[in-house]
Design a protein around this motif. Structure first.
Motif, PDB file in Angstrom:
ATOM      1  N   LYS A 187      43.101 -22.695  21.634  1.00  0.00           N
ATOM      2  CA  LYS A 187      44.053 -21.246  22.755  1.00  0.00           C
ATOM      3  C   LYS A 187      44.134 -21.492  23.351  1.00  0.00           C
ATOM      4  O   LYS A 187      44.169 -19.860  24.683  1.00  0.00           O
ATOM      5  CB  LYS A 187      42.953 -19.920  21.824  1.00  0.00           C
ATOM      6  CG  LYS A 187      43.361 -19.968  20.346  1.00  0.00           C
ATOM      7  CD  LYS A 187      42.917 -19.165  19.232  1.00  0.00           C
ATOM      8  CE  LYS A 187      42.248 -18.813  17.726  1.00  0.00           C
ATOM      9  NZ  LYS A 187      42.133 -17.072  17.555  1.00  0.00           N
ATOM     10  N   GLY A 188      43.341 -22.113  24.023  1.00  0.00           N
ATOM     11  CA  GLY A 188      43.896 -22.348  25.438  1.00  0.00           C
ATOM     12  C   GLY A 188      42.334 -22.305  26.367  1.00  0.00           C
ATOM     13  O   GLY A 188      41.758 -23.070  25.185  1.00  0.00           O
ATOM     14  N   SER A 236      33.392 -14.883  33.446  1.00  0.00           N
ATOM     15  CA  SER A 236      32.760 -14.651  34.998  1.00  0.00           C
ATOM     16  C   SER A 236      32.180 -13.238  34.759  1.00  0.00           C
ATOM     17  O   SER A 236      32.144 -12.121  34.610  1.00  0.00           O
ATOM     18  CB  SER A 236      34.196 -14.128  35.797  1.00  0.00           C
ATOM     19  OG  SER A 236      34.306 -13.592  37.368  1.00  0.00           O
ATOM     20  N   GLY A 237      30.983 -14.156  35.230  1.00  0.00           N
ATOM     21  CA  GLY A 237      29.743 -12.785  34.820  1.00  0.00           C
ATOM     22  C   GLY A 237      29.499 -12.256  34.253  1.00  0.00           C
ATOM     23  O   GLY A 237      29.413 -12.780  32.310  1.00  0.00           O
ATOM     24  N   ASN A 238      29.949 -10.780  33.562  1.00  0.00           N
ATOM     25  CA  ASN A 238      29.899 -10.300  31.607  1.00  0.00           C
ATOM     26  C   ASN A 238      31.138 -10.794  31.299  1.00  0.00           C
ATOM     27  O   ASN A 238      31.059 -10.035  30.116  1.00  0.00           O
ATOM     28  CB  ASN A 238      28.886  -9.720  31.415  1.00  0.00           C
ATOM     29  CG  ASN A 238      30.520  -7.907  32.048  1.00  0.00           C
ATOM     30  OD1 ASN A 238      31.094  -8.342  33.300  1.00  0.00           O
ATOM     31  ND2 ASN A 238      29.677  -6.831  31.547  1.00  0.00           N
ATOM     32  N   THR A 239      32.146 -10.619  32.202  1.00  0.00           N
ATOM     33  CA  THR A 239      33.920 -11.151  31.708  1.00  0.00           C
ATOM     34  C   THR A 239      34.342 -11.950  30.411  1.00  0.00           C
ATOM     35  O   THR A 239      34.189 -12.970  32.096  1.00  0.00           O
ATOM     36  CB  THR A 239      34.434 -10.074  32.159  1.00  0.00           C
ATOM     37  OG1 THR A 239      34.404  -8.989  32.895  1.00  0.00           O
ATOM     38  CG2 THR A 239      36.198  -9.804  31.503  1.00  0.00           C
ATOM     39  N   LEU A 240      34.981 -12.409  29.784  1.00  0.00           N
ATOM     40  CA  LEU A 240      35.914 -13.389  28.519  1.00  0.00           C
ATOM     41  C   LEU A 240      36.462 -13.202  29.092  1.00  0.00           C
ATOM     42  O   LEU A 240      37.358 -12.964  28.904  1.00  0.00           O
ATOM     43  CB  LEU A 240      35.018 -13.280  27.427  1.00  0.00           C
ATOM     44  CG  LEU A 240      35.810 -14.222  26.825  1.00  0.00           C
ATOM     45  CD1 LEU A 240      35.080 -15.339  26.477  1.00  0.00           C
ATOM     46  CD2 LEU A 240      35.905 -14.600  24.965  1.00  0.00           C
ATOM     47  N   LEU A 241      37.389 -14.772  29.441  1.00  0.00           N
ATOM     48  CA  LEU A 241      38.605 -15.057  30.272  1.00  0.00           C
ATOM     49  C   LEU A 241      39.153 -15.816  29.718  1.00  0.00           C
ATOM     50  O   LEU A 241      39.005 -16.917  29.726  1.00  0.00           O
ATOM     51  CB  LEU A 241      39.067 -15.129  31.853  1.00  0.00           C
ATOM     52  CG  LEU A 241      37.926 -13.943  32.750  1.00  0.00           C
ATOM     53  CD1 LEU A 241      37.768 -14.846  34.135  1.00  0.00           C
ATOM     54  CD2 LEU A 241      39.023 -12.774  32.688  1.00  0.00           C
ATOM     55  N   ARG A 242      40.384 -15.953  30.015  1.00  0.00           N
ATOM     56  CA  ARG A 242      41.712 -16.987  28.704  1.00  0.00           C
ATOM     57  C   ARG A 242      42.998 -17.356  29.901  1.00  0.00           C
ATOM     58  O   ARG A 242      43.467 -16.261  30.139  1.00  0.00           O
ATOM     59  CB  ARG A 242      41.805 -16.624  27.369  1.00  0.00           C
ATOM     60  CG  ARG A 242      42.763 -17.892  26.676  1.00  0.00           C
ATOM     61  CD  ARG A 242      42.897 -17.515  25.186  1.00  0.00           C
ATOM     62  NE  ARG A 242      44.039 -16.329  25.483  1.00  0.00           N
ATOM     63  CZ  ARG A 242      44.971 -17.125  25.358  1.00  0.00           C
ATOM     64  NH1 ARG A 242      45.838 -17.807  25.219  1.00  0.00           N
ATOM     65  NH2 ARG A 242      46.726 -15.938  25.377  1.00  0.00           N
ATOM     66  N   GLU A 249      43.625 -13.887  31.194  1.00  0.00           N
ATOM     67  CA  GLU A 249      43.651 -12.702  30.348  1.00  0.00           C
ATOM     68  C   GLU A 249      42.032 -12.071  30.344  1.00  0.00           C
ATOM     69  O   GLU A 249      41.642 -12.926  30.231  1.00  0.00           O
ATOM     70  CB  GLU A 249      44.746 -12.020  29.568  1.00  0.00           C
ATOM     71  CG  GLU A 249      44.378 -13.037  27.979  1.00  0.00           C
ATOM     72  CD  GLU A 249      45.403 -13.143  27.348  1.00  0.00           C
ATOM     73  OE1 GLU A 249      45.601 -11.742  27.240  1.00  0.00           O
ATOM     74  OE2 GLU A 249      45.292 -14.079  26.836  1.00  0.00           O
ATOM     75  N   THR A 250      41.923 -11.255  30.177  1.00  0.00           N
ATOM     76  CA  THR A 250      40.902 -10.633  29.681  1.00  0.00           C
ATOM     77  C   THR A 250      40.453 -10.425  28.242  1.00  0.00           C
ATOM     78  O   THR A 250      41.295  -9.755  28.013  1.00  0.00           O
ATOM     79  CB  THR A 250      40.357  -8.676  30.652  1.00  0.00           C
ATOM     80  OG1 THR A 250      40.271  -9.502  32.113  1.00  0.00           O
ATOM     81  CG2 THR A 250      38.930  -8.922  30.069  1.00  0.00           C
ATOM     82  N   ILE A 251      39.841 -10.858  28.302  1.00  0.00           N
ATOM     83  CA  ILE A 251      39.767 -11.051  26.438  1.00  0.00           C
ATOM     84  C   ILE A 251      38.271 -10.199  26.043  1.00  0.00           C
ATOM     85  O   ILE A 251      38.574  -9.711  25.368  1.00  0.00           O
ATOM     86  CB  ILE A 251      39.319 -12.250  25.308  1.00  0.00           C
ATOM     87  CG1 ILE A 251      40.399 -13.653  26.499  1.00  0.00           C
ATOM     88  CG2 ILE A 251      39.120 -12.517  23.792  1.00  0.00           C
ATOM     89  CD1 ILE A 251      41.825 -13.222  25.763  1.00  0.00           C
ATOM     90  N   ASP A 252      37.370  -9.773  26.373  1.00  0.00           N
ATOM     91  CA  ASP A 252      36.115  -9.157  26.386  1.00  0.00           C
ATOM     92  C   ASP A 252      35.383  -9.007  27.379  1.00  0.00           C
ATOM     93  O   ASP A 252      35.400  -9.680  28.327  1.00  0.00           O
ATOM     94  CB  ASP A 252      35.455  -9.496  25.352  1.00  0.00           C
ATOM     95  CG  ASP A 252      34.758  -8.889  24.479  1.00  0.00           C
ATOM     96  OD1 ASP A 252      34.834  -7.720  24.435  1.00  0.00           O
ATOM     97  OD2 ASP A 252      34.694  -9.088  23.156  1.00  0.00           O
TER      98      ASP A 252
END
Length: 215
Positions: free
Chosen positions: A27-28, A33-39, A48-51
């Motif tokens: 899926k890529g 990035s810290g507490n953020t999941l990116l794709r 894009e921010t996933i969660d």
């Protein structure tokens, strides 16, 4: 460990504050990035921010349709696939609370290293100064939702690499070495020692051998 400029001259793909934990899937490309999941989509340079999570993402691994995510002090969560929503560790759950690396052994089994059961992954310097010996290796049964400890008393376990069998490689940072661990017996032996730095993540290379990083 000969000096070179490969990192200095490499092409910049994207600039993200605190980027860590790269995982390539169908899926890529995922990263934290810290507490953020990116794709990143395939062939794309925009993300894009996933969660987002309540604490920093400390480790990630990709499986068939699944993403395993280690959260500081919260354990491990599974996103996607047949085991979507599984949680190991954290309040009221058995398992590693402070994951440092993850690897899917198969579709139903996840391996996890924990650097310390007291110091989060981000506090590795503190653990080094304390001469920590509270690391561990865990095997998580995703189908049954159970967690079992394979090894304990490790001096900051921080990397796992699969070999295609029940034997894996595990880095033990503060003892400057890499271990071979037989998951069927729980026995370990030293395969690399007296390394000139603190070994961290380890991963199979595309053609042969392994990439080994150091703190």
């Amino acid at each position: 460990l000969m000096p070179n400029t490969a990192l200095d001259t490499a092409e910049v793909f994207a600039e993200i504050e605190g980027v860590d934990n790269l995982v390539s899937t169908e899926k890529g490309l995922f990263c934290s990035s810290g507490n953020t999941l990116l794709r990143f989509g395939r062939g794309e340079t925009a993300h894009e921010t996933i969660d987002t999570f309540p604490a920093e993402i400390s480790a990630m691994a990709g499986g068939k349709g699944m993403l395993a995510i280690g959260i500081e002090g919260q354990g491990v969560v599974i996103r996607g696939g047949p085991h979507d929503g599984r949680v190991f560790g954290g309040v009221g759950e058995k398992g590693p609370d402070y994951p440092t690396s993850l690897a899917f052994l198969d579709a139903n089994t996840l391996l996890v290293t924990q650097g310390s059961d007291r110091n989060p992954a981000a506090n590795w310097r503190r653990d080094l100064m304390e001469k920590g010996r509270r690391g561990s290796l865990w095997k998580l049964d995703l189908a049954q939702g159970t967690a079992s400890q394979v090894l304990s008393d490790l001096a900051w376990a921080s990397g796992i690499a699969l070999t295609g069998s029940q034997k894996i490689y595990l880095t033990e940072s503060w003892r400057h070495r890499v271990l071979s661990v037989d998951l069927s017996t729980g026995k370990s032996e030293v395969v690399l020692e007296h390394l000139p730095a603190y070994p961290a993540r380890i991963t199979p290379a595309v053609d042969a051998g392994f990439w080994l990083s150091f703190y």
